[in-house]
Scaffold this motif. Structure first.
Motif, mmCIF file in Angstrom:
data_model
loop_
_atom_site.group_PDB
_atom_site.id
_atom_site.type_symbol
_atom_site.label_atom_id
_atom_site.label_comp_id
_atom_site.label_asym_id
_atom_site.label_seq_id
_atom_site.Cartn_x
_atom_site.Cartn_y
_atom_site.Cartn_z
ATOM 1 N N ALA A 99 -11.308 -32.779 -69.293
ATOM 2 C CA ALA A 99 -11.335 -32.671 -69.604
ATOM 3 C C ALA A 99 -11.107 -31.693 -70.776
ATOM 4 O O ALA A 99 -10.439 -31.444 -71.548
ATOM 5 C CB ALA A 99 -12.228 -34.308 -71.296
ATOM 6 N N VAL A 134 -2.406 -43.252 -70.457
ATOM 7 C CA VAL A 134 -3.669 -43.357 -70.409
ATOM 8 C C VAL A 134 -4.412 -44.707 -69.246
ATOM 9 O O VAL A 134 -5.933 -44.523 -69.715
ATOM 10 C CB VAL A 134 -4.126 -43.774 -71.312
ATOM 11 C CG1 VAL A 134 -3.771 -42.821 -72.586
ATOM 12 C CG2 VAL A 134 -3.205 -44.723 -72.243
ATOM 13 N N ILE A 186 -7.454 -31.187 -71.413
ATOM 14 C CA ILE A 186 -6.481 -31.788 -72.448
ATOM 15 C C ILE A 186 -5.843 -30.877 -72.971
ATOM 16 O O ILE A 186 -5.364 -31.112 -73.605
ATOM 17 C CB ILE A 186 -7.109 -32.824 -73.048
ATOM 18 C CG1 ILE A 186 -7.761 -34.072 -72.275
ATOM 19 C CG2 ILE A 186 -6.653 -33.340 -74.324
ATOM 20 C CD1 ILE A 186 -8.938 -35.090 -72.210
ATOM 21 N N GLY A 238 -14.825 -35.760 -66.948
ATOM 22 C CA GLY A 238 -13.062 -36.075 -67.788
ATOM 23 C C GLY A 238 -13.165 -37.414 -67.763
ATOM 24 O O GLY A 238 -13.695 -38.041 -67.287
ATOM 25 N N CYS A 248 0.334 -28.122 -64.753
ATOM 26 C CA CYS A 248 -0.844 -28.925 -63.839
ATOM 27 C C CYS A 248 -0.298 -29.186 -62.563
ATOM 28 O O CYS A 248 0.258 -30.246 -62.411
ATOM 29 C CB CYS A 248 -0.303 -30.122 -64.742
ATOM 30 S SG CYS A 248 -1.671 -31.013 -64.494
ATOM 31 N N HIS A 274 -3.132 -28.561 -71.971
ATOM 32 C CA HIS A 274 -1.788 -29.912 -71.782
ATOM 33 C C HIS A 274 -1.176 -30.117 -73.264
ATOM 34 O O HIS A 274 0.135 -30.297 -72.888
ATOM 35 C CB HIS A 274 -2.712 -30.676 -71.074
ATOM 36 C CG HIS A 274 -1.286 -32.726 -70.589
ATOM 37 N ND1 HIS A 274 -1.817 -32.710 -69.265
ATOM 38 C CD2 HIS A 274 -0.355 -32.434 -70.993
ATOM 39 C CE1 HIS A 274 -0.486 -33.950 -69.521
ATOM 40 N NE2 HIS A 274 0.376 -33.324 -70.213
ATOM 41 N N ILE A 275 -2.093 -30.280 -73.816
ATOM 42 C CA ILE A 275 -1.331 -30.571 -74.770
ATOM 43 C C ILE A 275 -0.437 -29.110 -76.137
ATOM 44 O O ILE A 275 0.024 -29.336 -76.610
ATOM 45 C CB ILE A 275 -2.588 -31.019 -76.353
ATOM 46 C CG1 ILE A 275 -3.181 -32.234 -75.945
ATOM 47 C CG2 ILE A 275 -1.779 -31.027 -77.729
ATOM 48 C CD1 ILE A 275 -4.339 -32.913 -76.289
#
Length: 408
Positions: A142, A39, A254, A149, A220, A257-258
């Motif tokens: 995001a 981050v 996000i 994002g 990604c 991705h998660i």
């Protein structure tokens, strides 16, 4: 390796307790530095997790789609391909970090922000010094389908190790590991309890990036055909007049991705996603390279007879090749061909415990698997050959009900 996600890592024992600076687990807490943290956009941290490929033609079509270098999964290009060669034209972040991690000595070596060095022929990642004065920027989406994002904007140059109180460069990593005010961590199983060697820290950071490369390349990375054949531009970085532009595909958002990481463990009776097997197979190979080039000379291999001399067919004194170890630990292909994206695996000693749906059960299953694998190797050892049984990590044992090992 989890330190790269959290800036500092404290292990969890089989009772579910996390080590603290005042518990019996204090010797296993890493030094704290945030330069690689996922981050920390100001240090380029996200790019050691997303690991986007470089596009020499500047528009990504040489990276994505049927004609792109990622048409083979995940970076088995060009010939001879991985593991003999990690490409230094397209796979620059990984190339730069790998050569830093595989150094035998404690010297600082060369590590550059996002891998960028002064040009070296067609490569922007294998020069003799870091590229300076170039802005590397882009936005990680995001929400899927939206441009807004998390913004990344970082200057090229030597890699920043930490920026909490001023800028500290990567050359200070060894000093951070030796500073008792920064870490209580020591080298596990060494009776002298020395600081964690910088070589061990470097390989841990690199393996995290390597595994993320395999993991993220599915959702990604080469996440769609490039234009004009598809609607998603994919993920890549390119050099332009205004600096290096980072482009992230739709599924780097996000949510996807998660969700994709959630798929990587707890699959129950179903095998793990292909990217798990690829990531772990590559980890086995790189640990063999590190073992021969760094660890053995420093006396960190307690069972040298188990280490194959290379990853290309040579056999250890115990008779195992790298391919044998990958099959026993990671799994075997039951259909399809390796590197085609169509192969299917059957799990083995490391991957089978990862299929446990509950996280603490996964830990207990992994502890039991390690003990069983150690017993198997000891039974195979010729009479008279020295074999040191494997040990679970601190705070763990082969028996899930043994609370005596947990951090106090």
């Amino acid at each position: 390796m989890a330190l790269e996600d959290y800036a500092q890592y404290a292990p969890i024992d089989q009772c579910g307790r996390q080590a603290t600076a005042t518990s019996s687990g204090k010797s296993y807490i890493t030094a704290e530095f945030n330069g690689f943290q996922r981050v920390n956009a100001a240090t380029g941290g996200p790019l050691y997790h997303y690991v986007v490929n470089f596009s020499p033609n500047g528009v990504g079509t040489d990276v994505h789609g049927a004609g792109g270098v990622q048409s083979e999964y995940p970076f088995h290009y060009p010939a001879p391909g991985y593991p003999l060669k990690i490409d230094d034209v397209y796979q620059g972040i990984l190339y730069d970090q790998r050569q830093w991690a595989m150094q035998a000595g404690r010297g600082p070596g060369l590590l550059c922000t996002s891998g960028f060095t002064v040009p070296n022929g067609p490569s922007n990642f294998s020069g003799a010094s870091c590229l300076t004065g170039v802005t590397i920027s882009g936005t990680v989406p995001a929400v899927e389908g939206l441009a807004a994002g998390a913004n990344i904007s970082v200057q090229s140059g030597p890699k920043v190790l930490d920026n909490k109180n001023g800028t500290v460069l990567y050359e200070r990593l060894d000093a951070f590991l030796r500073d008792k005010a920064r870490t209580t961590g020591t080298l596990w199983l060494d009776p002298a309890m020395p600081p964690v060697p910088v070589q061990v820290a470097r390989i841990g950071l690199y393996l995290h990036t390597l595994q993320d490369t395999a993991s993220h390349s599915t959702f990604c990375g080469d996440d769609a055909p490039s234009p004009p054949g598809g609607s998603d531009v994919g993920s890549y970085m390119a050099m332009g007049s205004g600096g290096v532009q980072l482009v992230f595909g739709t599924y780097c958002a996000i949510g996807p991705h998660i969700a994709s990481h959630v798929q990587e463990t707890g699959t129950g009776e179903q095998p793990l996603p292909l990217r798990d097997y690829v990531a772990l197979n590559m980890t086995v190979d790189e640990l063999i390279v590190f073992g021969n080039g760094v660890a053995k000379a420093n006396g960190w291999i307690v069972n040298p007879q188990l280490l194959p001399p290379n990853v290309t067919g040579g056999r250890s004194a115990a008779g195992a090749s790298a391919e044998d170890l990958r099959a026993r630990l990671v799994g075997t292909i039951v259909s399809g061909q390796r590197w085609t994206r169509a192969e299917a695996y059957r799990s083995a000693a490391v991957t089978r415990p990862l299929q446990q749906p509950i996280s603490l059960d996964r830990l207990h299953a992994m502890n039991a698997a390690l003990a069983a694998y150690s017993d198997e190797l000891r039974a195979r050892s010729p009479a008279g050959q020295r074999f040191t049984p494997f040990q679970q990590m601190p705070g763990n044992s082969a028996s899930p009900g043994d609370t005596s090992v947990c951090f106090k």
